[in-house]
Design a protein around this motif. Structure first.
Motif, PDB file in Angstrom:
ATOM      1  N   LYS A  25       0.822  -1.209   0.000  1.00 33.30           N
ATOM      2  CA  LYS A  25       0.000   0.000   0.000  1.00 33.30           C
ATOM      3  C   LYS A  25       0.863   1.270   0.000  1.00 33.30           C
ATOM      4  N   ALA A  26       2.144   1.131  -0.291  1.00 31.05           N
ATOM      5  CA  ALA A  26       3.062   2.278  -0.425  1.00 31.05           C
ATOM      6  C   ALA A  26       3.155   3.106   0.850  1.00 31.05           C
ATOM      7  N   CYS A  27       3.367   2.452   1.961  1.00 27.35           N
ATOM      8  CA  CYS A  27       3.431   3.164   3.243  1.00 27.35           C
ATOM      9  C   CYS A  27       4.830   3.707   3.564  1.00 27.35           C
ATOM     10  N   ASN A  28       5.838   3.314   2.811  1.00 25.87           N
ATOM     11  CA  ASN A  28       7.230   3.778   2.982  1.00 25.87           C
ATOM     12  C   ASN A  28       7.968   3.149   4.168  1.00 25.87           C
ATOM     13  N   ILE A  29       7.331   2.325   4.941  1.00 15.20           N
ATOM     14  CA  ILE A  29       7.983   1.782   6.140  1.00 15.20           C
ATOM     15  C   ILE A  29       9.223   0.972   5.774  1.00 15.20           C
ATOM     16  N   CYS A  30       9.114   0.111   4.775  1.00 11.26           N
ATOM     17  CA  CYS A  30      10.265  -0.717   4.400  1.00 11.26           C
ATOM     18  C   CYS A  30      11.441   0.145   3.940  1.00 11.26           C
ATOM     19  N   VAL A  31      11.136   1.196   3.186  1.00 11.83           N
ATOM     20  CA  VAL A  31      12.196   2.087   2.695  1.00 11.83           C
ATOM     21  C   VAL A  31      12.860   2.810   3.869  1.00 11.83           C
ATOM     22  N   SER A  32      12.067   3.194   4.849  1.00 14.17           N
ATOM     23  CA  SER A  32      12.622   3.915   5.999  1.00 14.17           C
ATOM     24  C   SER A  32      13.581   3.047   6.812  1.00 14.17           C
TER      25      SER A  32
ATOM     26  N   MET B 124      11.503   8.602  -2.157  1.00 11.57           N
ATOM     27  CA  MET B 124      11.388   8.385  -3.599  1.00 11.57           C
ATOM     28  C   MET B 124      12.756   8.060  -4.178  1.00 11.57           C
ATOM     29  N   LYS B 125      12.753   7.282  -5.263  1.00  9.99           N
ATOM     30  CA  LYS B 125      14.022   6.908  -5.891  1.00  9.99           C
ATOM     31  C   LYS B 125      14.732   8.140  -6.427  1.00  9.99           C
ATOM     32  N   ILE B 126      16.048   8.060  -6.427  1.00 10.89           N
ATOM     33  CA  ILE B 126      16.911   9.123  -6.900  1.00 10.89           C
ATOM     34  C   ILE B 126      17.181   8.868  -8.381  1.00 10.89           C
ATOM     35  N   LYS B 127      17.086   9.875  -9.197  1.00  7.74           N
ATOM     36  CA  LYS B 127      17.254   9.691 -10.648  1.00  7.74           C
ATOM     37  C   LYS B 127      18.612   9.108 -11.013  1.00  7.74           C
TER      38      LYS B 127
ATOM     39  N   ALA C 185      20.179   9.434   1.000  1.00  5.64           N
ATOM     40  CA  ALA C 185      19.669  10.326  -0.047  1.00  5.64           C
ATOM     41  C   ALA C 185      18.211  10.000  -0.374  1.00  5.64           C
ATOM     42  N   ILE C 186      17.863   8.725  -0.411  1.00  4.94           N
ATOM     43  CA  ILE C 186      16.484   8.315  -0.678  1.00  4.94           C
ATOM     44  C   ILE C 186      15.572   8.800   0.441  1.00  4.94           C
ATOM     45  N   LYS C 187      16.007   8.642   1.676  1.00  6.61           N
ATOM     46  CA  LYS C 187      15.202   9.090   2.816  1.00  6.61           C
ATOM     47  C   LYS C 187      15.001  10.602   2.778  1.00  6.61           C
ATOM     48  N   GLU C 188      16.045  11.334   2.414  1.00  5.21           N
ATOM     49  CA  GLU C 188      15.949  12.792   2.318  1.00  5.21           C
ATOM     50  C   GLU C 188      15.095  13.226   1.131  1.00  5.21           C
TER      51      GLU C 188
ATOM     52  N   THR D 212      18.560  -0.200  -1.138  1.00  4.10           N
ATOM     53  CA  THR D 212      18.030  -1.220  -2.046  1.00  4.10           C
ATOM     54  C   THR D 212      16.597  -0.907  -2.459  1.00  4.10           C
ATOM     55  N   LEU D 213      15.857  -0.255  -1.581  1.00  3.75           N
ATOM     56  CA  LEU D 213      14.441   0.024  -1.804  1.00  3.75           C
ATOM     57  C   LEU D 213      14.168   1.515  -1.908  1.00  3.75           C
ATOM     58  N   ALA D 214      13.173   1.853  -2.710  1.00  2.00           N
ATOM     59  CA  ALA D 214      12.686   3.231  -2.799  1.00  2.00           C
ATOM     60  C   ALA D 214      11.273   3.184  -3.341  1.00  2.00           C
ATOM     61  N   MET D 215      10.604   4.304  -3.294  1.00  2.00           N
ATOM     62  CA  MET D 215       9.268   4.413  -3.860  1.00  2.00           C
ATOM     63  C   MET D 215       9.386   4.985  -5.265  1.00  2.00           C
ATOM     64  N   ARG D 216       8.447   4.592  -6.128  1.00  3.83           N
ATOM     65  CA  ARG D 216       8.369   5.151  -7.469  1.00  3.83           C
ATOM     66  C   ARG D 216       6.932   5.599  -7.695  1.00  3.83           C
TER      67      ARG D 216
END
Length: 101
Positions: free
Chosen positions: A15-22, A95-98, A88-91, A28-32
């Motif tokens: 559900k795109a909650c961002n918890i895993c990325v945090s 979201m993923k960095i280009k 950088a992703i967290k900041e 390895t992980l980011a949101m798109r």
């Protein structure tokens, strides 16, 4: 033989909650952006070869949507570059960095 991955996502459960990325220390992980998803975003495994196998993403996912390979898998070591990408992703609001990897 099947190509095994260190980490993968069941997008039908996410559900795109961002918890895993945090929790991911290795970038390895980011949101798109994903227009078809309910929240307009989706988790993305940027590079499963950077996964260190810590399982923090998997254990903190409230939807059981992310999976990490078994302990016998050959995981990466946490490098300063991977740590910097994670920061950088967290900041960047998870979201993923280009220009990542």
């Amino acid at each position: 033989m099947e190509n095994l991955k260190a980490v993968w996502v069941d997008e039908s459960r996410c559900k795109a909650c961002n918890i895993c990325v945090s929790y991911c220390p290795s970038g390895t992980l980011a949101m798109r952006y994903e227009p078809k998803a309910i929240q307009g975003m989706m988790i993305e495994v940027l590079n499963d070869k950077t996964c260190i196998g810590c399982r923090d993403c998997e254990t903190h996912c409230p939807d059981f949507a992310i999976f990490v390979a078994d302990k016998g898998f050959k995981f990466a070591k946490l490098t300063p570059e991977a740590r910097a990408l994670s920061q950088a992703i967290k900041e960047n609001n998870f979201m993923k960095i280009k220009d990542e990897l």
